[in-house]
Design a protein around this motif. Structure first.
Motif, PDB file in Angstrom:
ATOM      1  N   GLU A  44     -35.970 103.575  42.105  1.00  0.00           N
ATOM      2  CA  GLU A  44     -35.068 102.906  42.436  1.00  0.00           C
ATOM      3  C   GLU A  44     -35.259 103.377  44.149  1.00  0.00           C
ATOM      4  N   ILE A  45     -35.516 102.152  44.344  1.00  0.00           N
ATOM      5  CA  ILE A  45     -35.720 103.159  45.973  1.00  0.00           C
ATOM      6  C   ILE A  45     -34.769 102.241  47.127  1.00  0.00           C
ATOM      7  N   GLU A  46     -35.087 100.975  45.917  1.00  0.00           N
ATOM      8  CA  GLU A  46     -33.976 100.595  46.856  1.00  0.00           C
ATOM      9  C   GLU A  46     -32.131 100.811  47.372  1.00  0.00           C
ATOM     10  N   LYS A  47     -31.881 101.781  45.765  1.00  0.00           N
ATOM     11  CA  LYS A  47     -30.659 101.785  45.218  1.00  0.00           C
ATOM     12  C   LYS A  47     -30.603 103.227  46.615  1.00  0.00           C
ATOM     13  N   SER A  48     -31.733 104.316  46.296  1.00  0.00           N
ATOM     14  CA  SER A  48     -31.115 105.297  47.391  1.00  0.00           C
ATOM     15  C   SER A  48     -31.997 104.977  48.647  1.00  0.00           C
ATOM     16  N   THR A  49     -32.700 103.826  49.231  1.00  0.00           N
ATOM     17  CA  THR A  49     -32.128 103.258  50.555  1.00  0.00           C
ATOM     18  C   THR A  49     -30.674 103.669  50.837  1.00  0.00           C
ATOM     19  N   ALA A  50     -30.037 102.306  50.085  1.00  0.00           N
ATOM     20  CA  ALA A  50     -28.770 101.996  50.513  1.00  0.00           C
ATOM     21  C   ALA A  50     -28.370 102.731  51.348  1.00  0.00           C
ATOM     22  N   ILE A  51     -27.995 103.769  49.601  1.00  0.00           N
ATOM     23  CA  ILE A  51     -26.885 105.268  50.185  1.00  0.00           C
ATOM     24  C   ILE A  51     -27.347 105.882  51.294  1.00  0.00           C
ATOM     25  N   HIS A  52     -28.518 106.208  51.572  1.00  0.00           N
ATOM     26  CA  HIS A  52     -29.138 107.264  52.502  1.00  0.00           C
ATOM     27  C   HIS A  52     -28.934 105.842  54.384  1.00  0.00           C
ATOM     28  N   GLN A  53     -28.795 105.042  54.205  1.00  0.00           N
ATOM     29  CA  GLN A  53     -28.478 104.184  55.533  1.00  0.00           C
ATOM     30  C   GLN A  53     -26.648 104.319  55.287  1.00  0.00           C
ATOM     31  N   LYS A  54     -26.266 104.307  54.341  1.00  0.00           N
ATOM     32  CA  LYS A  54     -24.567 104.394  54.608  1.00  0.00           C
ATOM     33  C   LYS A  54     -24.128 105.562  55.177  1.00  0.00           C
ATOM     34  N   LEU A  55     -24.976 106.492  54.420  1.00  0.00           N
ATOM     35  CA  LEU A  55     -24.308 107.844  54.721  1.00  0.00           C
ATOM     36  C   LEU A  55     -24.713 107.623  56.594  1.00  0.00           C
ATOM     37  N   LEU A  56     -26.047 108.127  56.733  1.00  0.00           N
ATOM     38  CA  LEU A  56     -26.478 107.523  58.028  1.00  0.00           C
ATOM     39  C   LEU A  56     -25.206 106.998  59.556  1.00  0.00           C
ATOM     40  N   SER A  57     -24.938 105.512  58.571  1.00  0.00           N
ATOM     41  CA  SER A  57     -24.312 105.224  60.043  1.00  0.00           C
ATOM     42  C   SER A  57     -22.799 105.746  59.401  1.00  0.00           C
ATOM     43  N   HIS A  58     -22.173 106.253  58.146  1.00  0.00           N
ATOM     44  CA  HIS A  58     -20.436 106.278  58.408  1.00  0.00           C
ATOM     45  C   HIS A  58     -20.447 107.476  58.912  1.00  0.00           C
ATOM     46  N   CYS A  67     -29.767 115.162  60.125  1.00  0.00           N
ATOM     47  CA  CYS A  67     -31.361 114.915  60.327  1.00  0.00           C
ATOM     48  C   CYS A  67     -31.700 114.944  59.029  1.00  0.00           C
ATOM     49  N   ARG A  68     -31.404 115.872  58.076  1.00  0.00           N
ATOM     50  CA  ARG A  68     -31.381 115.723  56.509  1.00  0.00           C
ATOM     51  C   ARG A  68     -31.380 114.215  55.911  1.00  0.00           C
ATOM     52  N   ILE A  69     -30.443 113.121  56.068  1.00  0.00           N
ATOM     53  CA  ILE A  69     -30.536 112.167  55.936  1.00  0.00           C
ATOM     54  C   ILE A  69     -30.840 111.252  55.950  1.00  0.00           C
ATOM     55  N   THR A  70     -31.722 111.367  57.493  1.00  0.00           N
ATOM     56  CA  THR A  70     -32.155 110.593  58.388  1.00  0.00           C
ATOM     57  C   THR A  70     -33.887 111.056  57.478  1.00  0.00           C
ATOM     58  N   PHE A  71     -34.244 112.052  57.292  1.00  0.00           N
ATOM     59  CA  PHE A  71     -35.376 112.728  56.466  1.00  0.00           C
ATOM     60  C   PHE A  71     -35.421 111.991  55.773  1.00  0.00           C
ATOM     61  N   GLU A  72     -34.686 112.799  54.586  1.00  0.00           N
ATOM     62  CA  GLU A  72     -34.005 111.632  53.373  1.00  0.00           C
ATOM     63  C   GLU A  72     -34.717 110.409  53.077  1.00  0.00           C
ATOM     64  N   LEU A  73     -33.979 109.473  54.006  1.00  0.00           N
ATOM     65  CA  LEU A  73     -34.335 107.557  54.904  1.00  0.00           C
ATOM     66  C   LEU A  73     -35.267 107.511  54.573  1.00  0.00           C
ATOM     67  N   GLY A  74     -36.553 108.835  55.403  1.00  0.00           N
ATOM     68  CA  GLY A  74     -38.185 108.392  55.592  1.00  0.00           C
ATOM     69  C   GLY A  74     -38.755 108.895  54.832  1.00  0.00           C
ATOM     70  N   GLN A  75     -38.218 109.624  53.789  1.00  0.00           N
ATOM     71  CA  GLN A  75     -38.911 109.326  52.091  1.00  0.00           C
ATOM     72  C   GLN A  75     -38.618 108.125  51.470  1.00  0.00           C
ATOM     73  N   ASP A  76     -37.613 107.828  51.813  1.00  0.00           N
ATOM     74  CA  ASP A  76     -37.769 105.822  51.005  1.00  0.00           C
ATOM     75  C   ASP A  76     -38.600 104.839  51.748  1.00  0.00           C
ATOM     76  N   ARG A  84     -41.700 101.842  59.292  1.00  0.00           N
ATOM     77  CA  ARG A  84     -40.690 102.895  60.058  1.00  0.00           C
ATOM     78  C   ARG A  84     -39.991 104.391  59.436  1.00  0.00           C
ATOM     79  N   ALA A  85     -40.788 104.997  58.375  1.00  0.00           N
ATOM     80  CA  ALA A  85     -40.616 105.600  58.215  1.00  0.00           C
ATOM     81  C   ALA A  85     -41.382 106.740  59.254  1.00  0.00           C
ATOM     82  N   GLU A  86     -42.545 106.284  59.638  1.00  0.00           N
ATOM     83  CA  GLU A  86     -43.150 107.258  60.842  1.00  0.00           C
ATOM     84  C   GLU A  86     -41.923 106.961  61.564  1.00  0.00           C
ATOM     85  N   ASP A  87     -41.367 106.065  62.671  1.00  0.00           N
ATOM     86  CA  ASP A  87     -40.716 106.728  63.094  1.00  0.00           C
ATOM     87  C   ASP A  87     -39.700 107.498  63.699  1.00  0.00           C
ATOM     88  N   LEU A  88     -38.958 107.497  62.481  1.00  0.00           N
ATOM     89  CA  LEU A  88     -37.922 107.814  61.481  1.00  0.00           C
ATOM     90  C   LEU A  88     -38.409 109.776  61.768  1.00  0.00           C
TER      91      LEU A  88
END
Ligand SMILES: [Zn+2]
Length: 386
Positions: free
Chosen positions: A85-99, A108-117, A126-130
């Motif tokens: 469920e990639i969309e859900k994990s991406t949404a959580i990480h994006q929300k965390l990153l902007s909070h 850094c950890r949230i960014t890494f996890e978002l890259g994995q998403d 997008r992953a490469e940029d992160l």
């Protein structure tokens, strides 16, 4: 009390227990960056598994974001990603990153996890940029480079992958040594397709410089020498496989036979096969050796050899070769039976999977230098007995 409130309280309690266990485990020692999501406490998985998706969704929606709950958010996001469920994990990480309350310590950890998403979702750019950004952060540098290598492997950008991998500590990392050597082999194969033999040879020597046990480089060097008619040199390159990994000598059999053909010494190929047979017996070597012992006017030595070996190693390939050798001695009716049985053996052998990954158990009919399933390099090996 409403049933959903009871359920919510239960999940919060269960996750709290999971978090407590995880917190205690995490005090056991530092964790390697990048391995975080795989090593999250098993207790979380068990807890999350007990609830359906809507319950978990409403739980994460109502869970506040602060330094105390970030790990819980990360755990649930990782859980969603592992379930696809990639969309859900991406949404959580994006929300965390902007909070603003998620805390700089976790950025850094949230960014890494978002890259994995993004990688899991196929958004490699997008992953490469992160991951490129994370290279600047000391702690996440190596893990980010390893993810970048996965991206370049996917894109088949072998030269970029090699250059990036060389920024890792090769001396202490066997896995990276193996990887870089394969990148050079991939480039060498491209050069070979363009018939740029010298360029390919230089790349293969480079590969052996990174990983002296790189069988693939020896096989390719053997092939280049054969293409240039240098049979003795080809044999020298192929002989190196004995030290590198004798399990792969079977991959060199055809080239060894070709290299021995023009030699005046007609027993040379059989002697090399005998040596390989001593080093690493297998059904393919057994068959090759039996055929090498066979002479047009007399194949009794081959039949005797196979009969002796089949007692110990009753393989389909061995039986099929034996039947072929017996065919000339058979009368008309038995000849028909032999041909029928040989056909049956052929169809059974067709279904055999001759290669297996020692890392994940993937099996297939062809040799892959990178396992198609677990993506590890040099873990797929020939199955000795078929
Ligand atoms: Zn594998």
């Amino acid at each position: 009390m409403f049933p959903w409130i009871v359920e919510w309280l239960l999940i919060a309690l269960a996750v709290g227990i999971g978090w407590f266990i995880g917190h205690r485990q995490s005090r056991g020692g530092p964790r390697e960056p990048g391995s975080s999501s795989k090593k999250l406490p098993r207790a979380f998985e068990v807890v999350f598994d007990a609830y359906d998706s809507p319950t978990l969704d409403s739980f994460i929606q109502t869970l506040p974001i602060n330094a105390e709950t970030v790990k819980l958010h990360l755990s649930l996001a990782g859980y969603f990603r592992r379930r696809g469920e990639i969309e859900k994990s991406t949404a959580i990480h994006q929300k965390l990153l902007s909070h603003p309350e998620s805390g700089e310590a976790f950025t850094c950890r949230i960014t890494f996890e978002l890259g994995q998403d993004y990688m899991a979702g196929g958004l490699y750019d997008r992953a490469e940029d992160l991951f490129q950004k994370l290279i600047q952060s000391g702690e996440w540098r190596d893990a980010s480079i390893e993810r970048l290598l996965e991206i370049y492997e996917h894109e088949k950008d072998w030269d970029i992958a090699r250059d990036r991998a060389l920024s890792l500590d090769l001396k202490r990392n066997r896995r990276v040594q193996i990887r870089v050597a394969h990148y050079c082999c991939e480039m060498a194969e491209r050069s070979l397709r363009r018939k740029a033999h010298e360029e390919a040879r230089a790349l293969l020597k480079e590969a052996l410089g990174y990983d002296k046990r790189c069988v693939r480089a020896s096989l390719l060097l053997g092939r280049i020498h054969l293409l240039q008619g240098q049979h003795a040199e080809a044999l020298t390159e192929l002989k190196r496989i004995e030290q590198q990994d004798p399990a792969f000598l079977v991959e060199a059999l055809e080239m060894i036979e070709e290299a021995c053909t023009p030699d005046e010494d007609d027993g040379k190929y059989a002697r090399i096969l005998q040596r390989i047979w001593q080093l690493r017996p297998s059904s393919r070597v057994m068959t090759a050796l039996a055929l090498a012992k066979s002479k047009p006017e007399d194949n009794r030595a081959s039949i005797e050899f196979l009969l002796a070996q089949l007692d110990e190693h009753p393989t389909l390939g061995g039986v099929k070769t034996l039947l072929s050798l017996l065919l000339p001695f058979a009368d008309t009716e038995p000849k028909r039976w032999i041909q029928i049985v040989r056909g049956v053996l052929d169809s059974l052998l067709e279904k055999n999977e001759s290669y297996c990954c020692k890392n994940c158990g993937f099996s297939g009919k062809h040799l892959h230098w990178q396992c198609p399933s677990c993506k590890s390099w040099s873990t797929v090996e020939p199955v000795p007995w078929l």
